[in-house]
Write a protein that holds these residues in place. Structure first.
Motif, short mmCIF file in Angstrom:
data_model
loop_
_atom_site.label_atom_id
_atom_site.label_comp_id
_atom_site.label_asym_id
_atom_site.label_seq_id
_atom_site.Cartn_x
_atom_site.Cartn_y
_atom_site.Cartn_z
N UNK A 57 0.82 -1.21 0.00
CA UNK A 57 0.00 0.00 0.00
C UNK A 57 0.85 1.26 0.00
N UNK A 58 1.99 1.21 0.68
CA UNK A 58 2.86 2.38 0.75
C UNK A 58 3.46 2.75 -0.60
N UNK A 59 3.50 1.80 -1.54
CA UNK A 59 4.11 2.03 -2.85
C UNK A 59 3.12 2.52 -3.90
N UNK A 60 1.84 2.52 -3.55
CA UNK A 60 0.79 2.82 -4.53
C UNK A 60 0.09 4.11 -4.13
N UNK A 61 -0.04 5.03 -5.07
CA UNK A 61 -0.61 6.34 -4.78
C UNK A 61 -2.02 6.23 -4.22
N UNK A 62 -2.82 5.33 -4.76
CA UNK A 62 -4.22 5.23 -4.33
C UNK A 62 -4.36 4.79 -2.89
N UNK A 63 -3.39 4.01 -2.38
CA UNK A 63 -3.52 3.44 -1.04
C UNK A 63 -2.52 3.99 -0.03
N UNK A 64 -1.61 4.85 -0.48
CA UNK A 64 -0.55 5.34 0.42
C UNK A 64 -1.09 6.17 1.57
N UNK A 65 -2.27 6.76 1.42
CA UNK A 65 -2.85 7.60 2.48
C UNK A 65 -3.65 6.79 3.49
N UNK A 66 -3.75 5.49 3.32
CA UNK A 66 -4.48 4.67 4.29
C UNK A 66 -3.81 4.75 5.66
N UNK A 67 -4.54 4.48 6.73
CA UNK A 67 -4.02 4.74 8.08
C UNK A 67 -2.69 4.08 8.41
N UNK A 68 -2.46 2.84 7.98
CA UNK A 68 -1.21 2.17 8.36
C UNK A 68 -0.03 2.68 7.54
N UNK A 69 -0.07 2.66 6.19
CA UNK A 69 1.09 3.17 5.45
C UNK A 69 1.37 4.65 5.67
N UNK A 70 0.34 5.42 6.01
CA UNK A 70 0.55 6.85 6.25
C UNK A 70 1.10 7.13 7.64
N UNK A 71 1.08 6.13 8.52
CA UNK A 71 1.59 6.30 9.88
C UNK A 71 0.56 6.78 10.88
N UNK A 72 -0.70 6.97 10.46
CA UNK A 72 -1.73 7.42 11.38
C UNK A 72 -2.06 6.35 12.42
N UNK A 73 -1.88 5.07 12.04
CA UNK A 73 -2.07 3.94 12.95
C UNK A 73 -0.85 3.04 12.83
N UNK A 74 -0.25 2.69 13.96
CA UNK A 74 0.91 1.80 13.93
C UNK A 74 0.46 0.36 13.75
N UNK A 75 1.40 -0.51 13.42
CA UNK A 75 1.05 -1.92 13.25
C UNK A 75 0.53 -2.51 14.55
N UNK A 76 1.14 -2.17 15.68
CA UNK A 76 0.69 -2.68 16.98
C UNK A 76 -0.72 -2.18 17.28
N UNK A 77 -0.96 -0.91 17.04
CA UNK A 77 -2.31 -0.37 17.27
C UNK A 77 -3.34 -1.07 16.37
N UNK A 78 -2.96 -1.34 15.13
CA UNK A 78 -3.86 -2.01 14.21
C UNK A 78 -4.18 -3.42 14.68
N UNK A 79 -3.19 -4.13 15.20
CA UNK A 79 -3.42 -5.49 15.70
C UNK A 79 -4.37 -5.45 16.90
N UNK A 80 -4.16 -4.50 17.82
CA UNK A 80 -5.05 -4.38 18.98
C UNK A 80 -6.48 -4.08 18.51
N UNK A 81 -6.60 -3.19 17.55
CA UNK A 81 -7.93 -2.85 17.01
C UNK A 81 -8.56 -4.05 16.33
N UNK A 82 -7.77 -4.83 15.61
CA UNK A 82 -8.26 -6.06 14.97
C UNK A 82 -8.83 -7.01 16.01
#
Length: 305
Positions: A90-115
Motif C-alpha cells: 500500500x505504501x508504494x501505490x498512490x491510491x492506497x498510500x494515504x491509508x491509516x497504516x502506510x501513512x503512519x496514522x495507525x501503527x502496526x501494533x495499534x492495528x493489531x489491537x484494534x483487529x
C-alpha cells in the motif's frame, strides 16, 4: 461521495467521519472502511438472502440486526487485517498510500489491537446464534485469514474472496434452522459467482498498480475478455440462485424479481468500460441494488408459496 468531500488516494475527506467523529477515532474508522459501506452491504446481503430462503415466511428481525452488526465489524476486521498484511504494498501505490497504516496514522501494533477488539465484538455476535451456526462461523476464520495472501499466489484471488465474503449464504440458513441443506449450498455457489462478477469489475481500477507492485487479480487474468467472462459469471449466479429458490419451494413471485436482478447485472455489463476507473467503481457499488432486488425476490417467493 457528496459535493463537499474530496479524495486523498482512496480516502474520502470532509465526510461524516471528519465532521462527526472525534479526531483520535478517525484513523480507526477509516481503517475499517466505515465511510465506504458498500463492502458491508456485499457481506451482509448473502446473510439476509439465506435467512429469507430459510424463513417461514419472514426472516427473524433480531437475527437480521445481528447479521448487520456482525457484517460491520467483520468487514472492518477483514479490512484491518488486509491492511496489516499489505502495508508495504500500500505504501508504494498512490491510491492506497494515504491509508491509516502506510501513512503512519495507525501503527502496526495499534492495528493489531484494534483487529482483536473487532474480532471480540464479532465473537459476541456469533455467540447469540445456535450451536451449529456458531461452529459454522468459527470454521470461516480459515478463509478470512488466508484471503489477503491469495493475490500473491494466484491470478484468481477473487475466487477465494467468493468463498470468504459470501459465507453468510450458509450462516443465515444455519441461524434460522440450525442445519444446512441443498438450498443454502446452491445459494452459496451462486454468491460465489456474484463475487467473481463484482470484484473483477472492482479490480480493473487497480490493474496498473497491481502490475507495479507485483500482485495478481482476475482483471489481469481476463483483460479484454472481461465482459464475456462476467456474462458467464452473472448467468451462472442467477441459475444457481434460481435453483436454490426451487429447492426451497419458493412461490411464483420469486421468478420475475430474480429476472429483474439479472437484468441489472446485464445493465452493468452494458455500461462497463474496463479503462474507466470511476465507472468501474460506480458499477461495483451498484451491486447493492442487486442485493436489495434479490432480497425482495426471496421474501416475495416465501409469501407467494
Amino acid at each position: 461521495m457528496n459535493a463537499k468531500e474530496t479524495l486523498v488516494g482512496d480516502i474520502p475527506l470532509n465526510g461524516w467521519i471528519d465532521r462527526l467523529a472525534p479526531e483520535g477515532m478517525r484513523p480507526y474508522l477509516r481503517l475499517m472502511r466505515l465511510d465506504r459501506p458498500i463492502g458491508t452491504w456485499l457481506l451482509l446481503f448473502p446473510c439476509w438472502w439465506s435467512q429469507a430462503l430459510a424463513a417461514d415466511p419472514w426472516p427473524h428481525p433480531g437475527m437480521m440486526i445481528l447479521f448487520a452488526i456482525g457484517s460491520v465489524v467483520m468487514r472492518g476486521a477483514g479490512c484491518t487485517f488486509n491492511d496489516i498484511v499489505d502495508r508495504d504494498f500500500d505504501a508504494k501505490v498512490e491510491r492506497t498510500a494515504a491509508r491509516p497504516i502506510p501513512s503512519g496514522a495507525v501503527s502496526r501494533v495499534q492495528a493489531v489491537i484494534f483487529l482483536v477488539a473487532q474480532l471480540l465484538v464479532g465473537l459476541i455476535v456469533l455467540l447469540c446464534f445456535n450451536e451449529f451456526a456458531i461452529w459454522l462461523g468459527v470454521a470461516s476464520l480459515l478463509l478470512v485469514f488466508t484471503y489477503p495472501f491469495m493475490k500473491r499466489i494466484t491470478y484468481w484471488p477473487q475466487a477465494w474472496l467468493g468463498l470468504t465474503f459470501t459465507y453468510g449464504a450458509l450462516m443465515g440458513w444455519a441461524a434460522e434452522r440450525g442445519d444446512l441443506g441443498w438450498a443454502p449450498v446452491l445459494l452459496y455457489a451462486g454468491c460465489f459467482f456474484w463475487t467473481l462478477h463484482y470484484d473483477t469489475i472492482y479490480a480493473h481500477q487497480d490493474r496498473e498498480d497491481d502490475l507495479l507492485v507485483g500482485v495478481k487479480s482476475s482483471a489481469l487474468a481476463l483483460g479484454t475478455r472481461t465482459r464475456p467472462a462476467l456474462a458467464v459469471f452473472s448467468t451462472i449466479m442467477i441459475v444457481l440462485i434460481g435453483a436454490a429458490g426451487a429447492v426451497a419451494g419458493l412461490g411464483w413471485l420469486f421468478w420475475p424479481l430474480l429476472l429483474v436482478g439479472y437484468a441489472h447485472l446485464l445493465w452493468q455489463l452494458g455500461r462497463l468500460d474496463i479503462h474507466d476507473s470511476p465507472r468501474c467503481l460506480d458499477l461495483f457499488k451498484s451491486n447493492r441494488h442487486v442485493g436489495w432486488i434479490l432480497l425482495v425476490a426471496l421474501i416475495a417467493g416465501q409469501l407467494s408459496r
